[in-house]
Design an enzyme around this catalytic site. Structure first.
Site, short mmCIF file in Angstrom:
data_model
loop_
_atom_site.label_atom_id
_atom_site.label_comp_id
_atom_site.label_asym_id
_atom_site.label_seq_id
_atom_site.Cartn_x
_atom_site.Cartn_y
_atom_site.Cartn_z
CG HIS A 161 -1.65 -1.27 1.45
ND1 HIS A 161 -2.87 -1.58 0.89
CD2 HIS A 161 -1.28 -2.37 2.16
CE1 HIS A 161 -3.24 -2.78 1.27
NE2 HIS A 161 -2.29 -3.30 2.03
CB SER A 282 13.53 21.74 -16.46
OG SER A 282 12.74 22.90 -16.65
CE LYS A 288 12.18 19.03 -11.67
NZ LYS A 288 10.96 19.25 -12.46
CG ASN A 290 12.69 16.50 -14.96
OD1 ASN A 290 12.60 16.68 -13.74
ND2 ASN A 290 12.47 17.46 -15.84
CD GLU A 295 8.50 11.65 -15.80
OE1 GLU A 295 7.59 12.35 -15.34
OE2 GLU A 295 9.55 12.12 -16.25
CE1 TYR A 322 -6.40 -9.25 -45.68
CE2 TYR A 322 -7.98 -8.50 -47.31
CZ TYR A 322 -6.90 -8.26 -46.48
OH TYR A 322 -6.33 -7.01 -46.46
CD GLN A 327 -4.53 -1.85 -46.06
OE1 GLN A 327 -4.45 -2.54 -47.06
NE2 GLN A 327 -4.92 -0.59 -46.10
CE LYS A 330 -0.32 -4.73 -43.52
NZ LYS A 330 -1.39 -5.62 -43.11
#
Ligand code: ARG
Length: 466
Positions: A161, A282, A288, A290, A295, A322, A327, A330
């Site tokens: 938790h 940044s 900063k 990051n 992410e 088919y 198509q 892909k």
């Protein structure tokens, strides 16, 4: 420059030119170009089979094969000129081969439809690219095992938790991710094995009146087996769905790992320092640093879930065999394999170079309450029922909390625990006490590391074979 035949492949049946809107809407060339080399591989095997069964003379087969070689070279060096009516890569290659080899080239499509051709191309593509993703998973696993091996006795809080629960070795934590990725490699190998079926020879849907040899083409192309049912061969996109699921779950695992890196790199946790080469700055905030790789790995999972569910939704309503809807298989497949492959490589680099801040991890784990379960287990060893032991320790923790006292003092004053019990609260003691198999302490983790290394070796051997 050669004059292109501006008519579509099916012009015999049609009295009118195709509308520009039709061409713009139905063309898949923009993305299925990526299948060019697989398309040519499939055509080479098809031509060789046609010659073997007497549908092409040896001279014709040689002329078509030479034209395929030229088309391949042109596609590779960018000199291939596409015609406006090339609606997909299969059409483009066949047109070019016919320009180059004349009447013999016009025999290339004998006994074949784009329906079995495209299914073949995509299976050839997946065989190579799916394996490459599995190899990238394996590389990440190698990094995890190496970092786990180097982590020694460093420990950190284990969480449930997202609340501190019990301390665990850092190696144990890293190896938890290792086992998830090990299952991904297993899944890749199983999915690639099920995809190892050649559909060529199914034709549009029903096979052929010509003496084709689908089994021969299958083995020439290195497939384990040929299709059993021509309708299924051109309808089946299970291999796409399975590859998408496997990539998606791999990416979900990357996402969970990425989420932890994001947390750990925060000032609040401070458990890791990212290498400059694997962090971003940044544009506005000079201070900063990051965790963008982590992410993007996390964000990529959303994208792959979309790829997977999109293809499943496309498949669910399709009658045999088919349908042009197929198509659309892909782009999601390409996107998923690309996204996942790149995320795996970047996360492997990030983990290889990240600095683990042992002092911060251990300080967070050394709070006396981290050993609460161990205190209760001390009582259990004296014969106290666990439920009662839980209550005794729980009350001590509450009292310490409410009255602002040190848990150590209350433990020492509790007759059933006393001063000897304080040893359990010493820094690092709780994790050293985790001795059960598969547990988080030094002894079981040593065994686990050995098991992980064995698993890596086995998987390397499978990947070399695949
Ligand atoms: N571009 C098509 C695809 O990707 C190739 C098959 C087209 N077949 C057809 N009968 N229209 O699925």
């Amino acid at each position: 420059m050669t004059e292109h035949d501006a008519r579509p492949l099916w012009h015999g049946r049609f009295g009118e030119e195709p509308a520009d809107d039709l061409l713009a809407f139905t063309s898949s060339l923009a993305f299925d170009r990526r299948l060019a080399s697989d398309d040519i591989t499939g055509s080479r095997a098809h031509v060789a089979m046609l010659a073997r069964v007497g549908l092409l003379t040896d001279d014709e087969a040689a002329a078509v094969t030479a034209a395929l070689d030229t088309a391949e070279k042109e596609l590779a060096d960018g000199s291939f000129v596409f015609a406006p009516t090339d609606e997909d890569i299969h059409t483009a290659v066949e047109r070019r081969v016919t320009e180059l080899a004349g009447a013999a080239g016009a025999k290339l499509h004998t006994g074949r439809s784009r329906n079995d051709q495209v299914a073949l191309d995509l299976r050839l593509f997946l065989r190579r690219e799916g394996r490459a993703v599995a190899v990238a998973v394996h590389r990440l696993q190698e990094v995890l095992v190496r970092r786990a091996g180097d982590a020694g006795d460093t420990y950190l809080p284990g969480y449930t938790h997202l609340q501190r629960a019990q301390p665990v070795l850092l190696a144990h934590h890293l190896l938890a991710h290792f086992w998830a990725f090990a299952r991904d490699v297993d899944r890749w190998l199983a999915a690639l094995d099920r995809a190892d079926v050649s559909p060529l020879g199914a034709g549009a849907l029903a096979g052929s009146s010509l003496p084709l040899d689908p089994g021969g083409v299958a083995s020439e192309l290195g497939f384990e087996r040929r299709f059993e049912n021509s309708l299924d061969a051109v309808s089946d996109r299970d291999f796409v769905a399975e590859a998408l699921f496997t990539a998606t779950l791999t990416q979900v695992h990357l996402s969970r790992l990425g989420e932890e890196i994001v947390l750990w790199a925060s000032e609040e946790f401070g458990f890791v320092r990212l290498a400059d080469a694997y962090s971003t700055g940044s544009s506005m905030l000079p201070q900063k640093k990051n965790p963008d790789i982590a992410e993007l790995a996390r964000g990529g999972a959303g994208r792959l879930i979309g790829d997977l569910t999109g293809v499943l939704a496309t498949l669910k309503g399709l009658p045999l065999s088919y349908n042009r809807d197929l198509q659309g298989d892909k782009e999601p497949l390409f996107d998923a394999l690309d996204t996942c492959g790149r995320a795996l490589a970047a996360m492997a680099g990030l983990l290889d170079s990240v600095e683990f801040v042992a002092e911060r991890m251990q300080a967070a784990a050394d709070g006396a309450t981290s050993a609460a379960t161990d205190l209760a287990e001390l009582l259990v060893q004296q014969g106290v029922p666990f439920r009662e032991a839980h209550q005794v320790v729980g009350e001590l923790v509450r009292e310490a909390d409410e009255r602002g006292l040190a848990l150590e003092d209350l433990v020492a004053a509790e007759p059933r625990l006393g001063r000897e019990a304080l040893a359990v609260l010493e820094p690092g003691e709780a994790v050293r006490r985790r001795t059960t198999p598969g547990g988080a302490g030094p002894e079981p983790v040593r065994d686990q590391l050995a098991a992980a290394r064995t698993r890596l070796d086995e998987q390397r051997a499978w990947l070399d074979e695949a």
